[in-house]
Write a protein that holds these residues in place. Sequence first.
Motif, PDB file in Angstrom:
ATOM      1  N   ASP A 225      -6.301  17.780  18.676  1.00  0.00           N
ATOM      2  CA  ASP A 225      -5.393  18.626  19.138  1.00  0.00           C
ATOM      3  C   ASP A 225      -5.814  19.907  19.622  1.00  0.00           C
ATOM      4  OD1 ASP A 225      -3.278  16.421  19.215  1.00  0.00           O
ATOM      5  OD2 ASP A 225      -3.419  16.739  17.004  1.00  0.00           O
TER       6      ASP A 225
ATOM      7  N   ASN B  52      -0.608  26.531  16.583  1.00  0.00           N
ATOM      8  CA  ASN B  52       0.520  25.936  17.092  1.00  0.00           C
ATOM      9  C   ASN B  52       1.124  26.176  18.660  1.00  0.00           C
ATOM     10  OD1 ASN B  52       1.003  24.652  14.614  1.00  0.00           O
ATOM     11  ND2 ASN B  52       2.142  26.570  13.798  1.00  0.00           N
ATOM     12  N   ALA B  53       0.869  27.255  19.014  1.00  0.00           N
ATOM     13  CA  ALA B  53       1.344  27.832  20.389  1.00  0.00           C
ATOM     14  C   ALA B  53       0.408  27.092  21.461  1.00  0.00           C
ATOM     15  CB  ALA B  53       1.264  29.197  20.733  1.00  0.00           C
TER      16      ALA B  53
ATOM     17  N   HIS C 228      -1.034  23.999  20.894  1.00  0.00           N
ATOM     18  CA  HIS C 228      -0.679  22.683  20.863  1.00  0.00           C
ATOM     19  C   HIS C 228       0.613  22.478  21.598  1.00  0.00           C
ATOM     20  CE1 HIS C 228       0.815  19.198  18.656  1.00  0.00           C
ATOM     21  NE2 HIS C 228      -0.108  18.676  19.166  1.00  0.00           N
ATOM     22  N   ARG C 229       1.434  23.347  21.369  1.00  0.00           N
ATOM     23  CA  ARG C 229       2.874  23.164  22.119  1.00  0.00           C
ATOM     24  C   ARG C 229       2.561  23.325  23.681  1.00  0.00           C
ATOM     25  NH1 ARG C 229       4.859  26.859  18.051  1.00  0.00           N
ATOM     26  NH2 ARG C 229       4.956  28.673  20.070  1.00  0.00           N
ATOM     27  N   ARG C 230       1.859  24.053  24.127  1.00  0.00           N
ATOM     28  CA  ARG C 230       1.452  24.484  25.567  1.00  0.00           C
ATOM     29  C   ARG C 230       0.853  22.986  26.044  1.00  0.00           C
ATOM     30  NH1 ARG C 230      -2.536  28.899  26.724  1.00  0.00           N
ATOM     31  NH2 ARG C 230      -0.927  29.760  25.156  1.00  0.00           N
TER      32      ARG C 230
ATOM     33  N   SER D 147       0.756  20.067  24.717  1.00  0.00           N
ATOM     34  CA  SER D 147       1.617  18.712  24.656  1.00  0.00           C
ATOM     35  C   SER D 147       2.736  18.998  25.735  1.00  0.00           C
ATOM     36  CB  SER D 147       2.370  18.931  23.331  1.00  0.00           C
ATOM     37  OG  SER D 147       1.547  19.008  22.409  1.00  0.00           O
ATOM     38  N   GLY D 148       3.114  20.116  26.249  1.00  0.00           N
ATOM     39  CA  GLY D 148       4.384  19.832  27.153  1.00  0.00           C
ATOM     40  C   GLY D 148       3.716  20.082  28.331  1.00  0.00           C
ATOM     41  N   GLU D 149       2.352  20.641  28.770  1.00  0.00           N
ATOM     42  CA  GLU D 149       2.195  20.711  30.292  1.00  0.00           C
ATOM     43  C   GLU D 149       0.983  20.086  30.780  1.00  0.00           C
ATOM     44  OE1 GLU D 149       1.747  25.092  30.917  1.00  0.00           O
ATOM     45  OE2 GLU D 149       3.660  25.481  29.665  1.00  0.00           O
TER      46      GLU D 149
ATOM     47  N   ARG E 106      -1.008  17.678  28.727  1.00  0.00           N
ATOM     48  CA  ARG E 106      -1.513  16.328  28.091  1.00  0.00           C
ATOM     49  C   ARG E 106      -2.119  15.413  29.044  1.00  0.00           C
ATOM     50  NH1 ARG E 106      -1.125  14.353  23.041  1.00  0.00           N
ATOM     51  NH2 ARG E 106       0.060  16.034  22.432  1.00  0.00           N
TER      52      ARG E 106
END
Length: 229
Positions: free
Chosen positions: A46, A114-115, A117-119, A121-123, A125
Motif C-alpha cells: 500500500d 496514512n495520507a 494511502h488515503r490519496r 485509495s481514493g484517486e 488505485r
Amino acid sequence: MRILIIEDNPDIVANLYGFLEPKGFVLDSVGNGYAALALLAEQTYDVIVLDVMLPGLSGIDVCRRLRSELHSTTPVLMLTARDTLEDKQAGFNAGADDYLVKPFSLVELELRINALHRRASGEHRHANILAVGPLSFNTDTYQVTRDGMPLALTKTGFVILRCLMRESPKLVPRDMLEQEVWGEDRPESDALRTHLHALRQVLDKPFAIPMLRTVPGLGYQLTEPNESV
C-alpha cells in the motif's frame, strides 16, 4: 495496511517496526535497492518507505525503476538526511510522492503514510501510469505531464509516446512505431516524421534537456534527461 521499508540502517528499521506494528501495520523490510526491486516485482504494497542512501542502488534509482520498469503506482515516501531543494527535486522527479528528512518524528511518519494511502485509495488505485523520469502518462485519462507541467498531445502523439515510454530506454525501430500507429495500413508518405516533430515540440522544446532522441538509420529512443546515449 501493508508497508515495505527499504532501509539499510537496522536501528531505524527496528524503530519503525516497534512503532508501526503495534498499530496494526503489516511490515516487510529489505536493506538494498536490488532486493527491493526483486520483491516489488512479486509483491504488492500500500505504501513504500524508501531511504535515499542505500548500498549498491540508490533510493532515487529504485524509485525511478519502480515507475519506469515495474510501472508501479504505489505511493513512495522518501527518507533522507539531505534537505536541499535540489535533493527534494531529484526525489520527486524520480517518482516519489512525499519526502521526510531525517531525523523525523515517528508520529509524523505515520500521518504521512496514512495520507498517502488515503490519496492512493481514493484517486489512483485504478490508474495505469507509465513513467520515465519526470515524464508521466496516465493511460486511463490520457493525462501527460513532464516536471508536473501538463502536455497537450494529438491523438497520434499519444499513441507514439505510449509506445516509446513502454519500451524506454530501449531503441524503438521505425517499423514498430508505424505498426503501433497505423497497423498494416501504413501511409505512403513519411507521416511518422511529421508526427514525431510535433511530439518533440510539446515534449522537449519547453525544457532544457531533450528526452526524445533519433538514432539515424535505426529508430527512436525515449530516455531520462540525465541519461547519455
